[in-house]
Design an enzyme around this catalytic site. Structure first.
Site, PDB file in Angstrom:
ATOM      1  N   ASP A 154       2.927  18.848  16.694  1.00  0.00           N
ATOM      2  CA  ASP A 154       2.792  17.525  16.047  1.00  0.00           C
ATOM      3  C   ASP A 154       4.113  17.195  15.348  1.00  0.00           C
ATOM      4  O   ASP A 154       4.441  17.781  14.319  1.00  0.00           O
ATOM      5  CB  ASP A 154       1.634  17.587  15.044  1.00  0.00           C
ATOM      6  CG  ASP A 154       1.405  16.236  14.377  1.00  0.00           C
ATOM      7  OD1 ASP A 154       2.192  15.301  14.663  1.00  0.00           O
ATOM      8  OD2 ASP A 154       0.454  16.133  13.579  1.00  0.00           O
ATOM      9  N   ASP A 191       4.002  -2.998  -2.077  1.00  0.00           N
ATOM     10  CA  ASP A 191       3.282  -2.269  -1.037  1.00  0.00           C
ATOM     11  C   ASP A 191       3.274  -0.799  -1.403  1.00  0.00           C
ATOM     12  O   ASP A 191       4.266  -0.273  -1.888  1.00  0.00           O
ATOM     13  CB  ASP A 191       3.982  -2.453   0.306  1.00  0.00           C
ATOM     14  CG  ASP A 191       3.536  -3.748   0.965  1.00  0.00           C
ATOM     15  OD1 ASP A 191       2.358  -4.104   0.785  1.00  0.00           O
ATOM     16  OD2 ASP A 191       4.362  -4.390   1.626  1.00  0.00           O
ATOM     17  N   THR A 209      -5.373  10.127  20.944  1.00  0.00           N
ATOM     18  CA  THR A 209      -6.280  11.261  20.692  1.00  0.00           C
ATOM     19  C   THR A 209      -6.416  11.563  19.217  1.00  0.00           C
ATOM     20  O   THR A 209      -7.417  12.100  18.766  1.00  0.00           O
ATOM     21  CB  THR A 209      -5.756  12.533  21.387  1.00  0.00           C
ATOM     22  OG1 THR A 209      -4.465  12.830  20.854  1.00  0.00           O
ATOM     23  CG2 THR A 209      -5.655  12.329  22.879  1.00  0.00           C
TER      24      THR A 209
END
Lengths: 554, 712
Positions: free
Chosen positions: B368, B331, B406
């Site tokens: 953030d 992965d 959002t």
């Protein structure tokens, strides 16, 4: 020119000739066994025996073909010998006794050609040509067919089909053995070997004695005798007889003939598996062992240790003066290492150590280069074993030519390598324990033991040559050696064909940088080492009590 | 829980294991030079394992190793002979050493198993009699943990031990899984998604969850783990079986060689020198006892090396297959790249400076807390010298935190509204406010996408209206050293394929940078499955890691499927290995351990067979030099006497087993290299070494014996 230099040139010429023929003959055989076309004469044969030449066989069917054909052959040969006195061209010979007839029938069908009789005083023209000579062809072709089936096992995947036994058998005879034999026979006749169907000549010698001179189809039998690694001579003296092997040229030709197919089959193998370098690795392993043995035997024979040979100025006992030590050694090694068993000198008379090398050559299982077909499949089995042990050392579960060597494969390979050592050792041990060995010896001590060991080694490995001193024509030895020959030939074939079937059913593993490279010199070296150590270890005690005890004493 | 707990506890008070699962296990790490190391060997283990070794003398146990069984029979035979002739000190000595040979072999196995036992004991401590709070409709009932059935729903609250393996179906909780993983930091387990699996024996630290039980008592993960580390569940692997067959056939060959030697010897006049005791000694020396004795220890130790790396292999077959793997599916995220993308560049649109973009990007990212957001702040500081401001520094600022809905974060301050986020969201935000999106913003964004990055737009709404200022280039950061790792794998013949949900462009860029051989972009579980099947159809063995329920079919299809312990129970059930550390990079180590296991077997087999040459040179002259004096020439080691020669060979044969136990447990040195080089190296060490070593060893023992016992 010194004899040593002459011998070096002789070996070089032989190796050169083999190298030259190796490619075209190997490719030809690959084409023969892969071809879809049937010759007209082949079609007649298929129609006559009621075989469908295009039907693919799985391994049990293939094996049934091999065994059924061989059983019928044994029966036919047995009957032929038992009634030969009632057939035409009998030369006045009596019917062969049951035990000897059994022994001879098995011997020729198993490609051993062990002879407990003397050809010129026992076998009629019909027996020799319709019986023994025919087997010289077909028993060789059976060996090649089994080898080709194993090669197909490696080459094919996701199928159980191994080809068609009858097709392989017929093609081996018609397209490989017959044409080469014809050419070889003509060459032999041209060089002085005899070829006729006359009656026995009775001559009066210079001293006034009467001597019987046997005629016969000698040159033709001589060609296939060597080409098919059979070894059953027309005459008791085999290739030492001037009618069979008149001169130095025929001697070299005969050695060439007995080596040519076994040394070319690896090329066929390489072709059929799609990588000729794999074939080179196998042929190199065969060549190295063969050459080592040639050097060892020749060296010991030239050194001729021991008082008697020192006085005589050479190890000349049992050798034809027209050949000498070098060519005799070369012939002896080639014949013991190819399961041929024809002789141009008497192995009984070789030095202790060189006799030991000849014994070891057979004990290796006739794989360097071995009999026609049997040499290749024997060598491939050893390659499987070597891959299994060494393959682990590269950190992967072992694989050979993209086929995994798993439990079933190793089980079959292990069974294969058990058969001949078991036959040799048990056969010899029984003979020694029962006293039948000792009563047939003509020598005492270690050399006497070597005679018994040689006989059972030769029979079990389908070689057919003998330590001449051994009195083999007894009820006991005829029967036991016959059993050794039959089991030594057909049991391994069972395992080879089962292995072929198992390999053919696999899906191939692709090559990566992590794959063991089996076409590299390193692998060849490993293979040679594995063969020498595994066989050497099995037979070391027996060899110590025979040839080593004798050879080291001088 | 099962009844075989070692302690009876108050059902209400559950014991939290305070120790890591295997503190006794030697620690193992990758060596700095990249070679695979393993635990140290403690000679004390030999003494501690002796009782177990003696217990294994039971013929029913011994028969599993045909080679050692023959030695056992030989020991019994010589014992009987020695008893019948009690004055024969030679017979007694040989007998003693034959028994030692058998015991040494068992000792090797017992030591290997002993390491696992220590781990199993600590695991058992985690297993206690728990009382489960089973939900029956709306009511709760208390039942013993052993009474649970698959499908039962149980409630666990803070402080409870989870009564069995299952999936969280309701709620979220922090769980202490140190009993299994040895990692003490709690992990979050929540319903739905890929983090729903819980393991019996672990402890809920906070909150309340409802768990659906997925395994029967006695078959839980911890039970299986105990069985595995103890070796109780160990079955012989295919290659081990095949090797055993070959060893058995070699044993038969040597048995024949020795048995048939008797009539030969009688004829030769060496009857007296080839007594039953001498022949038995010869047989034991010839059969491949070294590998026969160590074979199962090698297998157990291989599993053990995985356990030391916190990987549980559910079958030995998988460990073996790991050595054969030719395709690795990795992965992208977490394995090849760091888990998170990072900001690497601020690209302004026309008329805006990079510093302005950096300033706006920084301000809008302060709220953030995602790694991506943090990386924007870090880049602004490193590249543009912008000091990181704290949210409190700006008075009157309204912070808009990043949410998955959002997909934007930002701040409203001094009349300016600054936003940063996914291109679509920001564009929509700008348009909503009647602003325009500069054309070159689009160009830059698609350029970044093509290069394999992710564009984030920075926009502002102030007195000049709403507009896009520039683009942040978010980039996947390939882990250090991955390129070298993949090159190494390529040399080993292993192809690496990167699996990613990214689009092909992004995927290709990262694949090129990381140096993987191939990639699968926009991969769905079906794509993965198809890829595995395609590789397998070509005869290749495929290894992969996975954690999600989506991965379960592919994990089951792969030849080596490593499930992450953090993953769902479906994934753990489907894979044949579980990585307790949940570190996908470990797949590479697993492959190396698999290879090391096979190499160790091959090396010791080669060594064992090569040893026989020297033993012949010791024993054959000893037996036959009387009958044929010429055979004394074979005594090239110049051994003192026949008795001393035979004894030396037998003693060497026994001691070499003990000497090689550490190697068997540790595994031979493994470095990634091509098959050719590896073969040459190992053949040199174990093939040639195996030929030469016994000559030296036997001679040395002979010198010792003959000087200690002057009569010899």
């Amino acid at each position: 020119m010194s004899p040593v230099l002459a011998d070096v040139l002789l070996v070089t010429a032989l190796v050169g000739a083999l190298a030259l023929v190796h490619r075209p003959l190997g490719d030809h055989m690959a084409a023969v066994y892969s071809s879809k076309r049937h010759l007209r004469v082949e079609q007649w044969i298929y129609r006559a025996v009621g075989a469908n030449p295009d039907a693919e066989m799985r391994w049990p069917a293939y094996l049934r073909g091999v065994l059924a054909f061989s059983a019928v052959s044994v029966l036919f040969l047995y009957v032929l010998q038992r009634v030969q006195d009632k057939l035409p061209l009998s030369l006045g010979f009596k019917a062969i006794t049951p035990d000897q007839a059994f022994n001879t029938a098995v011997s020729f069908v198993s490609n051993t050609n062990w002879q407990s009789y003397a050809g010129e005083t026992a076998m009629s023209h019909v027996t020799q040509t319709a019986g023994l000579a025919v087997q010289n062809f077909v028993s060789a072709a059976v060996g090649m067919a089994v080898a080709v089936a194993l090669v197909r096992g490696f080459a094919r995947s996701r199928t159980g089909d191994l080809g068609n036994f009858w097709t392989d058998l017929v093609r081996g005879v018609v397209r490989v053995l017959l044409p080469i034999s014809v050419v070889a026979a003509v060459l032999l006749i041209a060089a002085g070997a005899v070829q006729n169907f006359g009656d026995i000549h009775t001559l009066t010698t210079l001293t006034g004695d009467k001597q019987d001179v046997s005629p016969g189809a000698v040159a033709s039998q001589e060609a296939i005798k060597n080409l098919g690694t059979n070894g059953g001579g027309f005459f008791n003296a085999n290739s030492a007889h001037p009618f069979e092997n008149p001169n130095g040229f025929t001697n070299l030709l005969e050695i060439f003939l007995l080596l040519v197919i076994p040394f070319s089959l690896p090329r066929t193998f390489g072709r059929m598996v799609g990588n000729v370098r794999q074939g080179y690795a196998i042929v190199a392993a065969m060549g190295i062992i063969w050459l080592l043995a040639v050097v060892a035997v020749t060296w010991v024979e030239f050194a001729h240790p021991g008082t008697a040979s020192q006085i005589a100025g050479g190890s000349t006992e049992g050798k034809e003066q027209r050949f000498g030590e070098g060519p005799s050694s070369l012939f002896a090694v080639s014949t013991t290492m190819t399961s041929t068993g024809s002789v141009n000198s008497f192995h009984d008379s070789f030095q202790g150590l060189s006799g030991g090398v000849l014994l070891l050559g057979m004990m290796l299982g006739e794989i360097a280069p071995g009999g026609v077909g049997s040499g290749l499949y024997g060598m491939l089995i050893m390659a499987v074993i070597a891959v299994f042990i060494a393959g682990l050392m590269v950190g992967r579960t072992p694989e050979y030519l993209g086929k995994k060597i798993g439990t079933r494969e190793i089980k079959l390979a292990a069974c294969y390598i058990l058969v001949t050592p078991a036959l040799v050792l048990i056969g010899t041990a029984l003979a020694m324990a029962l006293g039948t060995g000792e009563s047939s010896m003509t020598n005492t001590g270690a050399h006497g033991f070597s005679e018994v060991l040689y006989a059972y080694t030769s029979a079990s490995n389908n070689n057919g040559s003998a330590f001449a001193g051994f009195a083999a024509n007894t009820e006991y030895h005829n029967t036991m050696l016959g059993l050794c020959m039959a089991l030594g030939r057909f049991l391994p074939m069972v395992f080879v064909l089962a292995l072929a079937g198992s390999l053919a059913g696999q899906k191939p593993v692709p090559d990566t940088a992590g794959t063991l490279r089996t076409e590299k010199p390193l692998f060849t070296g490993l293979l040679v080492g594995a063969i020498m150590i595994i066989t050497g270890l099995t037979f070391f005690p027996a060899l110590a009590l025979g040839p080593l005890a004798e050879g080291l004493a001088t | 829980m099962t009844t075989d707990t070692t302690r009876q506890e108050d059902p209400m008070s559950t014991v939290t294991p305070s120790r890591a699962p295997h503190p006794d296990a030697p620690t193992a790490h990758r060596h700095p030079d990249g070679r695979l190391g393993a635990g140290l060997f403690d000679p004390g283990q030999l003494a501690r394992s002796l009782p177990d070794a003696l217990r294994k003398l039971d013929p029913r146990v011994m028969i599993k190793s045909p080679v050692m069984f023959v030695v056992l029979v030989g020991s019994v035979v010589t014992t009987v002979l020695a008893v019948r002739d009690p004055g024969d000190w030679f017979g007694w000595t040989i007998t003693a050493w034959l028994w030692l040979t058998v015991v040494f072999a068992n000792l090797a196995e017992a030591v290997a198993e002993g390491r696992g036992k220590a781990q199993a004991d600590t695991l058992r401590r985690a297993k206690t009699d728990t009382v489960a709070r089973r939900l029956a409709g709306e009511t709760e009932e208390r039942v013993p943990g052993t009474g649970l059935r698959v499908g039962d729903l149980v409630v666990c609250e803070a402080g409870d031990i989870i009564p069995g393996d299952g999936d969280v179906v309701e709620g979220v909780a922090s769980v202490d899984e140190s009993a299994i993983t040895g990692e003490s930091a709690p992990v979050i387990r929540e319903s739905g998604g890929d983090r729903s699996a819980v393991t019996g024996g672990t402890k809920v630290l906070s909150d309340r969850v409802v768990i659906r039980i997925t395994t029967k008592p006695g078959e839980t993960f911890i039970d299986r783990m105990i069985n595995l580390v103890e070796g109780a569940a160990r079955q012989k692997t295919p290659n081990e079986i095949a090797l055993n067959i070959l060893l058995a056939s070699l044993t038969i060959v040597f048995l024949l060689a020795v048995v048939t030697l008797k009539p030969f010897a009688i004829y030769a006049g060496a009857d007296r020198q080839t007594s039953m005791i001498v022949l038995t000694a010869l047989l034991v020396c010839l059969i491949p006892t070294t590998i026969g004795a160590l074979l199962s220890a090698i297998g157990i130790a291989g599993m053990d090396r995985l356990v030391q790396r916190n990987v549980l292999a559910m079958s030995g077959r998988a460990v073996e297959a790991a050595g054969d793997v030719s395709t690795l599916l990795l992965d992208k995220t977490g394995t090849i790249t760091l888990g998170n993308r990072q900001a690497s560049e601020f690209v302004p649109v026309r008329g805006v400076t990079a510093a302005e973009v950096a300033d706006a990007a920084q301000l809008s990212s302060l709220a953030d807390e995602t790694p991506e957001g943090r990386s924007v702040v870090v880049l602004a500081k490193e590249a543009y010298g912008l000091r990181e401001r704290h949210q409190g520094e700006l008075a009157g600022a309204e912070w808009i935190a990043f949410t998955a809905q959002t997909r934007m974060s930002g701040v409203d301050v001094d009349g300016r509204r600054i936003r940063k986020g996914a291109a679509g969201s920001v564009v929509a935000w700008v348009r909503e406010r009647g602003g325009t999106v500069a054309e070159d913003a689009d160009t830059v964004a698609s350029r970044i996408s093509e290069a394999g990055g992710t564009p984030l737009l920075v926009a502002v709404h102030d007195d000049r209206g709403a507009r896009v200022l520039g683009v942040i280039h978010l980039k996947d950061v390939v882990k250090d050293g991955m390129r070298e790792r993949f090159a190494e794998l390529r040399r080993m013949g292993i192809k690496t394929i990167m699996i990613t949900g990214d689009n092909p462009l992004t995927a290709k860029a990262i694949a090129d940078e990381a140096g993987v051989d191939d990639f699968l972009a926009e991969a769905t579980p079906e794509d993965k499955m198809a890829l595995i099947k395609r590789e397998q159809a070509g005869g290749k063995l495929v290894a992969m890691t996975g954690d999600g329920t989506n991965d379960a079919p592919a994990l089951a299809q792969a030849d080596v499927g490593v499930a992450m312990n953090t993953g769902t129970s479906a994934a753990k059930e489907a894979g044949n290995m579980v990585d307790l550390d949940s570190n996908p990079t470990k797949l590479i180590e697993i492959v190396e351990i698999g290879k090391q296991l096979l190499i160790t077997r091959g090396a010791l087999t080669t060594f064992s067979i090569a040893n026989d040459v020297a033993k012949y040179f010791a024993i054959i002259p000893a037996m036959f030099a009387v009958a044929y004096p010429s055979l004394d020439k074979l005594n090239i080691m110049g051994l003192a006497s026949p008795e001393s020669a035979i004894l030396s060979a037998v003693v060497f044969n026994a001691l070499i087993i003990i000497a090689l136990v550490p190697l068997a447990l540790r595994g031979v040195r493994y470095r990634p290299m091509s098959a050719d080089r590896m073969l040459r190296r190992n053949l040199g060490i174990y093939g040639l070494g195996g030929l030469i070593a016994p000559f030296l060893g036997i001679k040395l023992i002979d010198v010792l014996i003959s000087s200690l016992i002057p009569g010899l």
